[in-house]
Design a protein around this motif. Sequence first.
Motif, mmCIF file in Angstrom:
data_model
loop_
_atom_site.group_PDB
_atom_site.id
_atom_site.type_symbol
_atom_site.label_atom_id
_atom_site.label_comp_id
_atom_site.label_asym_id
_atom_site.label_seq_id
_atom_site.Cartn_x
_atom_site.Cartn_y
_atom_site.Cartn_z
ATOM 1 N N SER A 36 -22.751 30.524 -67.026
ATOM 2 C CA SER A 36 -21.564 30.775 -66.218
ATOM 3 C C SER A 36 -21.869 30.908 -64.733
ATOM 4 N N THR A 37 -20.835 30.640 -63.930
ATOM 5 C CA THR A 37 -20.889 30.921 -62.497
ATOM 6 C C THR A 37 -20.959 32.421 -62.239
ATOM 7 N N TRP A 38 -20.403 33.214 -63.152
ATOM 8 C CA TRP A 38 -20.235 34.648 -62.911
ATOM 9 C C TRP A 38 -21.403 35.485 -63.411
ATOM 10 N N GLY A 39 -22.376 34.912 -64.094
ATOM 11 C CA GLY A 39 -23.503 35.707 -64.555
ATOM 12 C C GLY A 39 -24.475 34.870 -65.359
ATOM 13 N N PRO A 40 -25.783 35.167 -65.298
ATOM 14 C CA PRO A 40 -26.800 34.334 -65.939
ATOM 15 C C PRO A 40 -26.940 34.552 -67.438
ATOM 16 N N HIS A 41 -26.246 35.541 -68.001
ATOM 17 C CA HIS A 41 -26.433 35.876 -69.412
ATOM 18 C C HIS A 41 -25.202 35.560 -70.268
ATOM 19 N N LEU A 42 -24.261 34.836 -69.706
ATOM 20 C CA LEU A 42 -23.077 34.450 -70.467
ATOM 21 C C LEU A 42 -22.732 33.004 -70.189
ATOM 22 N N GLN A 43 -21.918 32.432 -71.060
ATOM 23 C CA GLN A 43 -21.515 31.039 -70.920
ATOM 24 C C GLN A 43 -20.263 30.926 -70.056
ATOM 25 N N HIS A 44 -20.191 29.836 -69.297
ATOM 26 C CA HIS A 44 -18.964 29.469 -68.611
ATOM 27 C C HIS A 44 -17.894 29.205 -69.662
ATOM 28 N N GLY A 45 -16.635 29.426 -69.320
ATOM 29 C CA GLY A 45 -15.571 29.269 -70.294
ATOM 30 C C GLY A 45 -15.330 27.856 -70.768
ATOM 31 N N ALA A 46 -15.740 26.853 -69.983
ATOM 32 C CA ALA A 46 -15.433 25.470 -70.340
ATOM 33 C C ALA A 46 -16.154 24.987 -71.593
ATOM 34 N N PRO A 47 -17.481 25.136 -71.709
ATOM 35 C CA PRO A 47 -18.140 24.641 -72.930
ATOM 36 C C PRO A 47 -17.641 25.294 -74.217
ATOM 37 N N PRO A 48 -17.474 26.640 -74.296
ATOM 38 C CA PRO A 48 -16.921 27.196 -75.531
ATOM 39 C C PRO A 48 -15.508 26.695 -75.834
ATOM 40 N N SER A 49 -14.688 26.511 -74.787
ATOM 41 C CA SER A 49 -13.337 25.970 -74.997
ATOM 42 C C SER A 49 -13.403 24.579 -75.600
ATOM 43 N N ALA A 50 -14.305 23.762 -75.078
ATOM 44 C CA ALA A 50 -14.456 22.406 -75.597
ATOM 45 C C ALA A 50 -14.992 22.417 -77.021
ATOM 46 N N LEU A 51 -15.901 23.357 -77.330
ATOM 47 C CA LEU A 51 -16.457 23.437 -78.680
ATOM 48 C C LEU A 51 -15.369 23.820 -79.691
ATOM 49 N N LEU A 52 -14.474 24.723 -79.299
ATOM 50 C CA LEU A 52 -13.358 25.084 -80.168
ATOM 51 C C LEU A 52 -12.400 23.911 -80.349
ATOM 52 N N ALA A 53 -12.096 23.209 -79.253
ATOM 53 C CA ALA A 53 -11.206 22.051 -79.341
ATOM 54 C C ALA A 53 -11.798 20.978 -80.240
ATOM 55 N N ARG A 54 -13.112 20.765 -80.122
ATOM 56 C CA ARG A 54 -13.788 19.791 -80.978
ATOM 57 C C ARG A 54 -13.611 20.148 -82.448
ATOM 58 N N ALA A 55 -13.794 21.438 -82.778
ATOM 59 C CA ALA A 55 -13.672 21.864 -84.172
ATOM 60 C C ALA A 55 -12.256 21.656 -84.686
ATOM 61 N N ILE A 56 -11.266 22.002 -83.868
ATOM 62 C CA ILE A 56 -9.869 21.862 -84.279
ATOM 63 C C ILE A 56 -9.499 20.394 -84.451
ATOM 64 N N GLU A 57 -9.936 19.555 -83.524
ATOM 65 C CA GLU A 57 -9.604 18.126 -83.606
ATOM 66 C C GLU A 57 -10.208 17.474 -84.842
ATOM 67 N N ARG A 58 -11.404 17.893 -85.228
ATOM 68 C CA ARG A 58 -12.131 17.219 -86.308
ATOM 69 C C ARG A 58 -11.879 17.823 -87.687
ATOM 70 N N HIS A 59 -11.183 18.939 -87.748
ATOM 71 C CA HIS A 59 -10.982 19.593 -89.040
ATOM 72 C C HIS A 59 -9.838 18.921 -89.806
ATOM 73 N N ARG A 60 -10.204 18.253 -90.900
ATOM 74 C CA ARG A 60 -9.225 17.578 -91.752
ATOM 75 C C ARG A 60 -8.199 16.776 -90.947
ATOM 76 N N PRO A 61 -8.650 15.846 -90.100
ATOM 77 C CA PRO A 61 -7.711 15.102 -89.248
ATOM 78 C C PRO A 61 -6.794 14.201 -90.070
ATOM 79 N N ARG A 62 -5.600 13.984 -89.539
ATOM 80 C CA ARG A 62 -4.630 13.092 -90.163
ATOM 81 C C ARG A 62 -4.190 12.060 -89.139
ATOM 82 N N PRO A 63 -4.101 10.785 -89.526
ATOM 83 C CA PRO A 63 -3.729 9.746 -88.566
ATOM 84 C C PRO A 63 -2.287 9.832 -88.098
#
Length: 279
Positions: A36-63
């Motif tokens: 993160s920009t705000w501290g060396p021991h935590l993650q920036h909010g963008a990568p975890p947000s993208a990781l959650l979105a990836r999981a939601i998009e790929r979970h049992r997808p329907r066309p």
Amino acid sequence: MSDAAYYLPVPEAASPTTAADDLEIAVFRPTARTVSTWGPHLQHGAPPSALLARAIERHRPRPDTRLTRLTVDLLGPVPLTDLEVRTRIERPGRRIELVVAELWATAPDGTDRAVARGTGWRLETVDLPEISCTSEPPLPPPAEATPADPDPSWKGGYIDTLDWRIVVPFGAPGLSSAWMRSEIALVEGETPSGLDRLMSVADVANGVGSKLDPRRWTFLNTELTVHLFRVPQFREQDWVGIAAEMSVGPDGVGMTAGLLYDETGTLGRITQNVQVRPR
């Protein structure tokens, strides 16, 4: 440690989807590129947000459905430790589904807790090109924007993975705007989807829209909500556009509201709750 992706898969720790509770578990190890920009021991909010979105998009997808609204709640600092992604369909339906994903981490005392949660509504789609419309203003193309870093104090970790093109300088009256793209993949060994590319940078809207000097103030967002009225269309080297503005009340609480773009036009909106504090 790899610097070619935000996360490394840990397949030996994953669990297949179980028919009984629809719970799917995968494990990912963050790299130094998530810091993160705000501290060396935590993650920036963008990568975890993208990781959650990836999981939601790929979970049992329907066309016949697509993700239309995604909300990410950051339940605390996301540590630089292995993250267990737990995904399930909370509200199944023929026309409407609600998919939930959580990031779990082990605390120093050995207890496990959820550090972030994503909820995504998937809606049934039909072919109606004749009603397609949008009232959002266009963003000048990346070729007309200025190559520049957003602020000299924004350095290291996640921020160094982004390439920037500034359209309206940050801190200017009204909406500030920029094109950006991540130089690395979300998960090592994968080609990012359009949603992966969008969510890998969407969280920086509060930085784009802020009128505050980051050397004097912190402005951490506790969540973000993205509404997509169109499917993101991104190729490998395409840019993500953000136009945003932050409003702050007299009690140190604010919000960011903005527009999201691909190179063909506007595709959605983003809002973020923001907590402002002096450094």
